[in-house]
Design a protein around this motif. Sequence first.
Motif, mmCIF file in Angstrom:
data_model
loop_
_atom_site.group_PDB
_atom_site.id
_atom_site.type_symbol
_atom_site.label_atom_id
_atom_site.label_comp_id
_atom_site.label_asym_id
_atom_site.label_seq_id
_atom_site.Cartn_x
_atom_site.Cartn_y
_atom_site.Cartn_z
ATOM 1 N N ASP A 16 0.827 -1.211 0.000
ATOM 2 C CA ASP A 16 0.000 0.000 0.000
ATOM 3 C C ASP A 16 0.858 1.257 0.000
ATOM 4 O O ASP A 16 0.525 2.266 -0.637
ATOM 5 C CB ASP A 16 -0.925 0.016 1.219
ATOM 6 C CG ASP A 16 -2.001 -1.060 1.155
ATOM 7 O OD1 ASP A 16 -2.280 -1.532 0.033
ATOM 8 O OD2 ASP A 16 -2.532 -1.428 2.208
ATOM 9 N N PHE A 17 1.987 1.200 0.727
ATOM 10 C CA PHE A 17 2.885 2.348 0.744
ATOM 11 C C PHE A 17 3.422 2.621 -0.653
ATOM 12 O O PHE A 17 3.386 3.756 -1.142
ATOM 13 C CB PHE A 17 4.052 2.109 1.714
ATOM 14 C CG PHE A 17 5.143 3.135 1.574
ATOM 15 C CD1 PHE A 17 5.035 4.373 2.187
ATOM 16 C CD2 PHE A 17 6.270 2.888 0.793
ATOM 17 C CE1 PHE A 17 6.021 5.338 2.031
ATOM 18 C CE2 PHE A 17 7.260 3.842 0.637
ATOM 19 C CZ PHE A 17 7.137 5.067 1.263
ATOM 20 N N TRP A 18 3.917 1.602 -1.318
ATOM 21 C CA TRP A 18 4.545 1.795 -2.631
ATOM 22 C C TRP A 18 3.525 2.182 -3.693
ATOM 23 O O TRP A 18 3.840 2.973 -4.589
ATOM 24 C CB TRP A 18 5.308 0.541 -3.041
ATOM 25 C CG TRP A 18 6.519 0.339 -2.181
ATOM 26 C CD1 TRP A 18 6.719 -0.632 -1.250
ATOM 27 C CD2 TRP A 18 7.677 1.176 -2.143
ATOM 28 N NE1 TRP A 18 7.939 -0.453 -0.639
ATOM 29 C CE2 TRP A 18 8.548 0.643 -1.169
ATOM 30 C CE3 TRP A 18 8.070 2.315 -2.846
ATOM 31 C CZ2 TRP A 18 9.787 1.214 -0.868
ATOM 32 C CZ3 TRP A 18 9.303 2.898 -2.556
ATOM 33 C CH2 TRP A 18 10.139 2.332 -1.580
ATOM 34 N N ASN A 19 2.323 1.627 -3.591
ATOM 35 C CA ASN A 19 1.295 1.980 -4.574
ATOM 36 C C ASN A 19 0.972 3.472 -4.518
ATOM 37 O O ASN A 19 0.700 4.101 -5.537
ATOM 38 C CB ASN A 19 0.025 1.163 -4.323
ATOM 39 C CG ASN A 19 0.200 -0.308 -4.667
ATOM 40 O OD1 ASN A 19 1.092 -0.675 -5.430
ATOM 41 N ND2 ASN A 19 -0.638 -1.146 -4.083
ATOM 42 N N LEU A 20 1.029 4.057 -3.318
ATOM 43 C CA LEU A 20 0.706 5.474 -3.167
ATOM 44 C C LEU A 20 1.937 6.357 -3.313
ATOM 45 O O LEU A 20 1.930 7.340 -4.064
ATOM 46 C CB LEU A 20 0.059 5.710 -1.794
ATOM 47 C CG LEU A 20 -0.334 7.155 -1.472
ATOM 48 C CD1 LEU A 20 -1.303 7.696 -2.527
ATOM 49 C CD2 LEU A 20 -0.963 7.239 -0.090
ATOM 50 N N TYR A 21 3.000 6.014 -2.594
ATOM 51 C CA TYR A 21 4.172 6.889 -2.541
ATOM 52 C C TYR A 21 5.171 6.647 -3.680
ATOM 53 O O TYR A 21 5.954 7.536 -4.017
ATOM 54 C CB TYR A 21 4.894 6.717 -1.202
ATOM 55 C CG TYR A 21 4.288 7.505 -0.073
ATOM 56 C CD1 TYR A 21 4.787 8.758 0.277
ATOM 57 C CD2 TYR A 21 3.221 7.006 0.664
ATOM 58 C CE1 TYR A 21 4.243 9.486 1.316
ATOM 59 C CE2 TYR A 21 2.662 7.726 1.700
ATOM 60 C CZ TYR A 21 3.171 8.965 2.025
ATOM 61 O OH TYR A 21 2.623 9.681 3.063
ATOM 62 N N GLY A 22 5.147 5.442 -4.266
ATOM 63 C CA GLY A 22 6.115 5.121 -5.311
ATOM 64 C C GLY A 22 6.147 6.116 -6.459
ATOM 65 O O GLY A 22 7.211 6.635 -6.825
ATOM 66 N N PRO A 23 4.979 6.445 -7.075
ATOM 67 C CA PRO A 23 4.984 7.399 -8.188
ATOM 68 C C PRO A 23 5.439 8.800 -7.786
ATOM 69 O O PRO A 23 5.858 9.585 -8.642
ATOM 70 C CB PRO A 23 3.515 7.410 -8.642
ATOM 71 C CG PRO A 23 2.950 6.116 -8.158
ATOM 72 C CD PRO A 23 3.643 5.851 -6.854
ATOM 73 N N ILE A 24 5.353 9.123 -6.498
ATOM 74 C CA ILE A 24 5.765 10.440 -6.019
ATOM 75 C C ILE A 24 7.270 10.477 -5.778
ATOM 76 O O ILE A 24 7.965 11.418 -6.151
ATOM 77 C CB ILE A 24 4.991 10.796 -4.734
ATOM 78 C CG1 ILE A 24 3.504 10.934 -5.066
ATOM 79 C CG2 ILE A 24 5.528 12.081 -4.103
ATOM 80 C CD1 ILE A 24 2.608 11.005 -3.860
ATOM 81 N N MET A 25 7.789 9.425 -5.148
ATOM 82 C CA MET A 25 9.224 9.376 -4.846
ATOM 83 C C MET A 25 10.060 9.107 -6.093
ATOM 84 O O MET A 25 11.174 9.611 -6.233
ATOM 85 C CB MET A 25 9.494 8.290 -3.802
ATOM 86 C CG MET A 25 8.944 8.610 -2.428
ATOM 87 S SD MET A 25 9.325 7.291 -1.254
ATOM 88 C CE MET A 25 9.026 8.151 0.303
ATOM 89 N N PHE A 26 9.514 8.279 -6.986
ATOM 90 C CA PHE A 26 10.249 7.903 -8.202
ATOM 91 C C PHE A 26 9.432 8.351 -9.406
ATOM 92 O O PHE A 26 8.684 7.570 -10.004
ATOM 93 C CB PHE A 26 10.509 6.394 -8.232
ATOM 94 C CG PHE A 26 11.291 5.900 -7.048
ATOM 95 C CD1 PHE A 26 12.661 6.059 -7.005
ATOM 96 C CD2 PHE A 26 10.655 5.313 -5.976
ATOM 97 C CE1 PHE A 26 13.391 5.629 -5.910
ATOM 98 C CE2 PHE A 26 11.376 4.877 -4.871
ATOM 99 C CZ PHE A 26 12.749 5.037 -4.841
ATOM 100 N N ASP A 27 9.594 9.615 -9.751
ATOM 101 C CA ASP A 27 8.749 10.226 -10.771
ATOM 102 C C ASP A 27 9.296 10.012 -12.174
ATOM 103 O O ASP A 27 10.294 9.317 -12.386
ATOM 104 C CB ASP A 27 8.561 11.711 -10.472
ATOM 105 C CG ASP A 27 9.868 12.492 -10.518
ATOM 106 O OD1 ASP A 27 10.928 11.868 -10.736
ATOM 107 O OD2 ASP A 27 9.835 13.718 -10.323
#
Length: 254
Positions: A16-27
């Motif tokens: 759940d963390f990566w699904n939400l934060y992944g596109p933000i941290m790794f743009d």
Amino acid sequence: MENIKKEGSEWFENPDFWNLYGPIMFDSQMWKEAGAVAHNIKLLSGKSEGMEAMEAGCGTGRITTSLALEGFNVIGVDIIQSELDAAKESAEDEGLDISYVNQDLRRLSFKNKFDLAVNVYNSFGYCDSIDDDTLILKNIYESLKEDGVFILECISRETAILYFTEGEWFERSGWTVLTEFEVSGLWEGLISRWTLIGKDGQRVFHQFTQRLYSAKELRETLLKIGYRKVEVFGEWDKSPYNQKARTMIIRAQK
């Protein structure tokens, strides 16, 4: 405020963390940079087309895809299956046949398989203990063939001090993002707090700590593990690791 947390596991094991934060941290900018990074890895490693390579902690496959385009036979390893699924789709879009393995790097099972292993984009130092961090480094060593090379690129204690900022605001992936940073202990770690604010006022919060190692500490650890030669650079072009270092790049040869 919603706080993403999964009981009984470390935060980086939570899909759940990566699904939400992944596109933000790794743009998208990181995707644009991936080709150049992979080419620099190839040059620094001294390895060539047709050789076996592994990205340890591959995420959505920016580097695995780019290393494959550089001619390597690549395997990507990550603990989050959804990230691996996205990586597989990216590889297929490029017409590449890349293997992706769902495995915890603390339990990495490969032995004497790879000519090259990489861990980049600041993906090291998040385990709860130094022993677990060291175990990851040992497992990567065991996965390499004799004369294999490990490339590690991440923030160090020195570069954290050089470029420390207390935080910033920015817009990305439909969210307003607030990042806040704080030093843990005697510069033993860097606490990161990320608050996402949606257009409807929804707020999502996550905090994590990255353990900070000095270049000297990591070099000594890698030598103790068994690497016969460990070099530290401040940039991909082999610039010295000094007061002008942009990052920390380690080349360790088995």
